[in-house]
Write an enzyme that holds these catalytic residues in place. Structure first.
Site, PDB file in Angstrom:
ATOM      1  N   LYS A  48     -83.287  66.014  -4.125  1.00 54.12           N
ATOM      2  CA  LYS A  48     -83.780  64.791  -5.060  1.00 54.12           C
ATOM      3  C   LYS A  48     -82.535  63.538  -4.621  1.00 54.12           C
ATOM      4  CE  LYS A  48     -85.652  67.465  -8.820  1.00 54.12           C
ATOM      5  NZ  LYS A  48     -85.439  68.141 -10.127  1.00 54.12           N
ATOM      6  N   SER A 100     -86.162  71.660 -13.508  1.00 57.04           N
ATOM      7  CA  SER A 100     -86.013  73.052 -13.186  1.00 57.04           C
ATOM      8  C   SER A 100     -84.443  73.284 -12.968  1.00 57.04           C
ATOM      9  CB  SER A 100     -86.809  73.157 -11.836  1.00 57.04           C
ATOM     10  OG  SER A 100     -86.658  72.287 -11.095  1.00 57.04           O
ATOM     11  N   LYS A 125     -84.203  60.201 -12.518  1.00 50.88           N
ATOM     12  CA  LYS A 125     -83.851  60.912 -13.668  1.00 50.88           C
ATOM     13  C   LYS A 125     -82.219  61.112 -13.532  1.00 50.88           C
ATOM     14  CE  LYS A 125     -83.538  65.073 -11.892  1.00 50.88           C
ATOM     15  NZ  LYS A 125     -82.226  66.041 -12.011  1.00 50.88           N
ATOM     16  N   THR A 166     -83.256  66.679 -17.819  1.00 46.69           N
ATOM     17  CA  THR A 166     -81.818  66.246 -17.274  1.00 46.69           C
ATOM     18  C   THR A 166     -80.978  65.491 -18.333  1.00 46.69           C
ATOM     19  OG1 THR A 166     -82.865  66.156 -15.136  1.00 46.69           O
ATOM     20  CG2 THR A 166     -80.807  65.436 -15.144  1.00 46.69           C
ATOM     21  N   ASN A 189     -75.624  65.855 -13.740  1.00 43.54           N
ATOM     22  CA  ASN A 189     -75.436  64.421 -13.852  1.00 43.54           C
ATOM     23  C   ASN A 189     -75.274  63.987 -15.359  1.00 43.54           C
ATOM     24  OD1 ASN A 189     -76.212  63.119 -11.078  1.00 43.54           O
ATOM     25  ND2 ASN A 189     -77.751  64.745 -11.257  1.00 43.54           N
TER      26      ASN A 189
HETATM   27  N1  NDP Z   1     -79.130  72.682  -9.136  1.00 42.42           N
HETATM   28  C1  NDP Z   1     -80.418  72.517  -9.500  1.00 42.42           C
HETATM   29  O1  NDP Z   1     -80.607  72.889 -10.678  1.00 42.42           O
HETATM   30  C2  NDP Z   1     -81.296  71.397  -8.818  1.00 42.42           C
HETATM   31  C3  NDP Z   1     -80.991  70.872  -7.671  1.00 42.42           C
HETATM   32  N2  NDP Z   1     -81.898  70.223  -7.378  1.00 42.42           N
HETATM   33  C4  NDP Z   1     -81.660  69.261  -5.930  1.00 42.42           C
HETATM   34  O2  NDP Z   1     -81.439  70.220  -5.164  1.00 42.42           O
HETATM   35  C5  NDP Z   1     -80.405  69.648  -3.876  1.00 42.42           C
HETATM   36  C6  NDP Z   1     -79.371  70.450  -3.706  1.00 42.42           C
HETATM   37  O3  NDP Z   1     -78.557  70.789  -4.782  1.00 42.42           O
HETATM   38  P1  NDP Z   1     -77.891  72.030  -5.346  1.00 42.42           P
HETATM   39  O4  NDP Z   1     -78.323  73.198  -4.780  1.00 42.42           O
HETATM   40  O5  NDP Z   1     -78.025  72.154  -6.733  1.00 42.42           O
HETATM   41  O6  NDP Z   1     -76.348  71.756  -4.984  1.00 42.42           O
HETATM   42  P2  NDP Z   1     -75.088  72.749  -4.931  1.00 42.42           P
HETATM   43  O7  NDP Z   1     -73.858  71.742  -5.298  1.00 42.42           O
HETATM   44  O8  NDP Z   1     -75.128  74.016  -5.810  1.00 42.42           O
HETATM   45  O9  NDP Z   1     -74.798  73.272  -3.489  1.00 42.42           O
HETATM   46  C7  NDP Z   1     -74.900  72.397  -2.327  1.00 42.42           C
HETATM   47  C8  NDP Z   1     -75.297  73.268  -1.157  1.00 42.42           C
HETATM   48  O10 NDP Z   1     -75.370  72.303  -0.054  1.00 42.42           O
HETATM   49  C9  NDP Z   1     -74.621  72.652   1.101  1.00 42.42           C
HETATM   50  N3  NDP Z   1     -74.129  71.485   1.836  1.00 42.42           N
HETATM   51  C10 NDP Z   1     -73.302  70.409   1.483  1.00 42.42           C
HETATM   52  N4  NDP Z   1     -73.420  69.797   2.360  1.00 42.42           N
HETATM   53  C11 NDP Z   1     -73.902  70.318   3.451  1.00 42.42           C
HETATM   54  C12 NDP Z   1     -73.930  69.866   4.903  1.00 42.42           C
HETATM   55  N5  NDP Z   1     -73.691  68.688   5.306  1.00 42.42           N
HETATM   56  N6  NDP Z   1     -74.850  70.607   5.581  1.00 42.42           N
HETATM   57  C13 NDP Z   1     -75.324  71.708   5.135  1.00 42.42           C
HETATM   58  N7  NDP Z   1     -75.306  72.174   3.965  1.00 42.42           N
HETATM   59  C14 NDP Z   1     -74.543  71.319   2.993  1.00 42.42           C
HETATM   60  C15 NDP Z   1     -73.497  73.546   0.444  1.00 42.42           C
HETATM   61  O11 NDP Z   1     -72.757  74.136   1.337  1.00 42.42           O
HETATM   62  P3  NDP Z   1     -71.356  74.776   1.048  1.00 42.42           P
HETATM   63  O12 NDP Z   1     -71.256  75.635  -0.086  1.00 42.42           O
HETATM   64  O13 NDP Z   1     -71.018  75.241   2.108  1.00 42.42           O
HETATM   65  O14 NDP Z   1     -70.507  73.452   0.844  1.00 42.42           O
HETATM   66  C16 NDP Z   1     -74.099  74.197  -0.710  1.00 42.42           C
HETATM   67  O15 NDP Z   1     -74.799  75.234  -0.154  1.00 42.42           O
HETATM   68  C17 NDP Z   1     -80.032  68.153  -4.806  1.00 42.42           C
HETATM   69  O16 NDP Z   1     -80.658  67.021  -3.968  1.00 42.42           O
HETATM   70  C18 NDP Z   1     -79.997  68.631  -6.045  1.00 42.42           C
HETATM   71  O17 NDP Z   1     -80.226  67.386  -6.723  1.00 42.42           O
HETATM   72  C19 NDP Z   1     -83.133  69.930  -7.631  1.00 42.42           C
HETATM   73  C20 NDP Z   1     -83.636  70.848  -8.651  1.00 42.42           C
HETATM   74  C21 NDP Z   1     -82.912  71.641  -9.268  1.00 42.42           C
HETATM   75  O1  13P Z   2     -82.552  68.209 -10.818  1.00 45.36           O
HETATM   76  C1  13P Z   2     -82.333  69.051 -11.710  1.00 45.36           C
HETATM   77  C2  13P Z   2     -83.172  69.618 -12.854  1.00 45.36           C
HETATM   78  O2  13P Z   2     -84.363  69.485 -12.572  1.00 45.36           O
HETATM   79  C3  13P Z   2     -80.814  69.460 -11.824  1.00 45.36           C
HETATM   80  O3  13P Z   2     -80.073  68.159 -12.364  1.00 45.36           O
HETATM   81  P1  13P Z   2     -78.665  68.352 -12.143  1.00 45.36           P
HETATM   82  O4  13P Z   2     -78.247  67.784 -10.513  1.00 45.36           O
HETATM   83  O5  13P Z   2     -78.373  66.922 -12.847  1.00 45.36           O
HETATM   84  O6  13P Z   2     -77.994  69.526 -12.389  1.00 45.36           O
END
Ligand code: NDP
Ligand code: 13P
Length: 342
Positions: free
Chosen positions: A111, A142, A195, A252, A260
């Site tokens: 996102k 989610s 959001k 959120t 966030n």
């Molecule tokens: N968590 C949630 O509930 C939700 C998240 N999202 C979206 O999903 C996306 C990912 O978020 P989320 O998984 O939560 O984040 P996290 O902070 O939980 O994890 C980030 C991940 O991205 C990896 N990463 C960071 N930088 C790099 C890079 N340069 N190259 C490759 N991998 C990288 C990190 O690896 P390392 O550990 O090695 O640093 C880690 O595995 C975001 O855009 C978020 O908004 C959407 C819906 C729900």
């Molecule tokens: O995108 C999300 C829920 O839909 C997760 O939100 P946060 O990145 O704020 O934790």
């Protein structure tokens, strides 16, 4: 009739959301391989069926395997699902591109916008992968933890290619997970990005103990900001009234699992941005997205007072109290000066 063989899915990004989605898809019977860059963390996932850093205490399915070998992971895939933070989106796609089999479309659950350029992620994907590759965005309310725990969730998959949207929705859809489809990548991406910024605003208000009226007012006027910018960029209003907009905004802005929102809460209580982000310890997309939302707003001549105040608070140009004062001192006006989305 013989059921079609389950697809092989490469989930690229082993943070909380990538791990949760990979677990979901593996539980649905698809061969699922999770790619991450941290060799120690990946080995631990394979050994213990747990992502102790990002989803501690949650059992991952035995069928889910993890790897640091991007070429092998992507090269075997029928579908690639990218789940890295927005700042890593373009570089990750560039790494994926040479290994992607011709049959594999690419979806993402990231996102935000491309930081610095403000480009929508589907624009980045089309440029890196080419116009002919099926693309889809996965978005909606989610929290990773709840999905990993198997709690009921609904989200939506938007693509210009209806068959590809359906194929992505099919691997996500299951007994406790409803995956809807749509054809509005612009609106879906805008909702998922905005959001996060608006969640900071409600977090700040709650951190300052401004009350539930303030929270509801901010969510509603925040939705209005989403609808107005969406109209200017050419997204569909119904996308923003659904899971990708209102649904995710409510989740959120009100759910303390949101990073966030937690950033906003910390700022409202007087903590510094640096300390709050460090304590959260995971990606907080709004820190970059606020600038990109305002870049889009300026480009399209749309006024977004709440998002603008959040941007200024995140840059420490305004204190939360000054941001509040600014919003409360705005001129009085009709709720809808130019019709529903004016
Ligand atoms: N968590 C949630 O509930 C939700 C998240 N999202 C979206 O999903 C996306 C990912 O978020 P989320 O998984 O939560 O984040 P996290 O902070 O939980 O994890 C980030 C991940 O991205 C990896 N990463 C960071 N930088 C790099 C890079 N340069 N190259 C490759 N991998 C990288 C990190 O690896 P390392 O550990 O090695 O640093 C880690 O595995 C975001 O855009 C978020 O908004 C959407 C819906 C729900
Ligand atoms: O995108 C999300 C829920 O839909 C997760 O939100 P946060 O990145 O704020 O934790």
């Amino acid at each position: 009739m013989v059921a079609p063989a389950p697809a092989t899915v490469a989930v690229v990004g082993a943070g909380s959301w990538g791990t949760a989605l990979a677990a979901l898809i593996a539980r649905h019977g698809c061969t699922t391989v999770l790619w991450g860059r941290d060799a120690t963390g990946i080995a631990a996932i394979n050994a213990h069926h747990e992502n102790a850093r990002y989803l501690p205490g949650i059992a991952l399915p035995d069928m889910l395997t993890a790897t640091t070998d991007l070429a092998a992971c992507v090269g075997a895939a029928d579908l690639v699902l990218v789940v890295v933070p927005s700042h890593a989106f373009a570089e990750t796609l560039r790494a994926v591109a040479p290994h992607r089999p011709a049959r594999a479309g690419v979806a993402w659950a990231t996102k935000g916008f491309e930081p610095g350029s403000g480009r929508f992620l589907h624009e980045v994907a089309a440029e890196v992968l080419g116009e002919d590759v099926p693309l889809a965005v996965v978005t909606g309310p989610s929290f990773a933890k709840e999905v990993a725990l198997g709690l009921p969730t609904a989200l939506t998959v938007h693509s210009d290619d209806a068959a590809f949207a359906q194929a992505v929705a099919d691997v996500l859809h299951g007994p406790a997970f409803r995956a809807y489809t749509g054809d509005d990548m612009l609106g879906a991406e805008l909702g998922g990005a905005m959001k996060n910024v608006l969640a900071v605003a409600t977090g700040v208000a709650d951190g300052m103990q401004l009350g539930l009226n303030a929270r509801a007012g901010l969510i509603t006027r925040g939705l209005n900001e989403m609808l107005r910018l969406n109209q200017a960029i050419g997204g569909k209003a119904e996308t923003l009234m659904g899971l990708a907009g209102l649904g995710d905004l409510v989740l959120t802005c009100t759910g303390d699992l949101s990073r966030n929102r937690r950033l906003g809460l910390a700022l409202g209580r007087g903590q510094s941005i640096a300390d709050a982000v460090r304590e959260i310890g995971q990606v907080v997309e709004s820190v970059q997205t606020a600038d990109e939302v305002m870049r889009q707003a300026d480009k399209h001549g749309v006024e977004l007072p709440i998002s603008s105040a959040v941007q200024q608070v995140l840059h420490a140009e305004l204190s939360p109290a000054e941001g509040l004062k600014l919003l409360l001192s705005r001129e009085q006006k009709p709720e809808y000066p130019a019709g529903l989305f004016g």
